[in-house]
Scaffold this motif. Sequence first.
Motif, short mmCIF file in Angstrom:
data_model
loop_
_atom_site.label_atom_id
_atom_site.label_comp_id
_atom_site.label_asym_id
_atom_site.label_seq_id
_atom_site.Cartn_x
_atom_site.Cartn_y
_atom_site.Cartn_z
N SER A 234 0.83 -1.21 0.00
CA SER A 234 0.00 0.00 0.00
C SER A 234 0.87 1.26 0.00
O SER A 234 0.36 2.37 -0.17
N GLY A 235 2.17 1.07 0.21
CA GLY A 235 3.07 2.22 0.32
C GLY A 235 3.45 2.50 1.75
O GLY A 235 4.35 3.30 2.02
N TYR A 236 2.77 1.83 2.67
CA TYR A 236 3.05 2.04 4.09
C TYR A 236 4.03 0.95 4.54
O TYR A 236 3.68 -0.23 4.57
N ALA A 237 5.28 1.34 4.83
CA ALA A 237 6.29 0.34 5.15
C ALA A 237 7.19 0.79 6.30
O ALA A 237 8.34 1.19 6.09
N PRO A 238 6.69 0.75 7.51
CA PRO A 238 7.52 1.13 8.65
C PRO A 238 8.52 0.04 9.01
O PRO A 238 8.34 -1.12 8.65
N TYR A 239 9.59 0.44 9.67
CA TYR A 239 10.46 -0.57 10.26
C TYR A 239 9.67 -1.28 11.35
O TYR A 239 8.86 -0.67 12.05
N MET A 240 9.92 -2.58 11.49
CA MET A 240 9.22 -3.35 12.52
C MET A 240 10.23 -4.01 13.44
O MET A 240 11.42 -4.11 13.12
#
Length: 354
Positions: A234-240
């Motif tokens: 979706s374009g949302y790619a935070p570090y986890m």
Amino acid sequence: MKTKNVLAILSIILILSAFLSACGNKKEAATSPAPTPKSSAAAATVKPTETPVPSAPTEQVKLKQILDWFPQPTHGGLYAALQKNFYKDAGLDVTLEPGGPQVSATQIVASGKAEFGITGGDVVLQAREEGVPIIAVAALLQDSPAALFFHKGENIKTFEDLNGRKVQALLFAAYWQYVKSAFKLDKVEEINFTGQYANFIADKSSVIQGYITNTPEYLKAQGVEFDYLQVSSSGYAPYMSVIFTTEKFAKEHPETVKAYVEATIKGWNYYKDSAPEIHPAIVAANSSQTVESLNIEAVAQTDFVYGGDAKEHGVGYMTAERWNKLIGQLADTGVLKKKVDASEVFTTEFLPKQ
């Protein structure tokens, strides 16, 4: 004649006495050690062939790490560091404490009851906006394995297709707020995710959140054919799985933070090719899993840990560009009230140099 004889005898006695005295002096000279130079005496105090006496072991620094969930492969490197004594070798006595739905790692660390926590990059930003002074020191997952699962054959191609369906998700989660806003999901029937899949399995038109590293194996075991939309698409790619500590602790104990982060990364590097060796320890800490299922999950998460920027820069690596992108997304969707500078929320100074 008598006088001459006496004198002769006395002369012989004197000669013998002198001779014996001289022999005695020579013997003494031969057995007495030669004077030792001061430099030789000093060198003799430390003999090269002697083994140095080890100094008394220093007391190890006690640290507590709060996990973001119950022990699982996303914590594999930490358990490897524990099992292989990487923490101990670094002078650290580390306790890994499980997380869970009722555990707030950010609050526990902020209160001083633990030195380190693990959470998502978006949660770090939200906590800081709420006045919790934490800072990210390593990102164990370069991308989010979160996904929205649906039954195979359902007409779902994009996130817009979720409108009109029941979706079980963590409704307070930043990813869900972003997806709803970005794809105008105003016709979704939202149901808070509880970790149970029974309703999803029974309702073939419904959608549920999960992780592509472990949810597929569970659904397969239930006989469910499925597909999914990965959240990062979706374009949302935070570090986890971000390791964080407080700004205060990082400032006052930089050597301890560095030792902990480096030992943890060493654990992850070991875990990469030796995961099955470590999994019995994880099962011992979380009996709801099996070594076999963890072996499968470890393979599925490989690219999330060792791919992306970590391929070149090593496990845990982070960039200001990624953090600033996430900050902008959360600010645009209203999750954050204002944008902040990425330099305030993360640092790579404690990561091993590549």
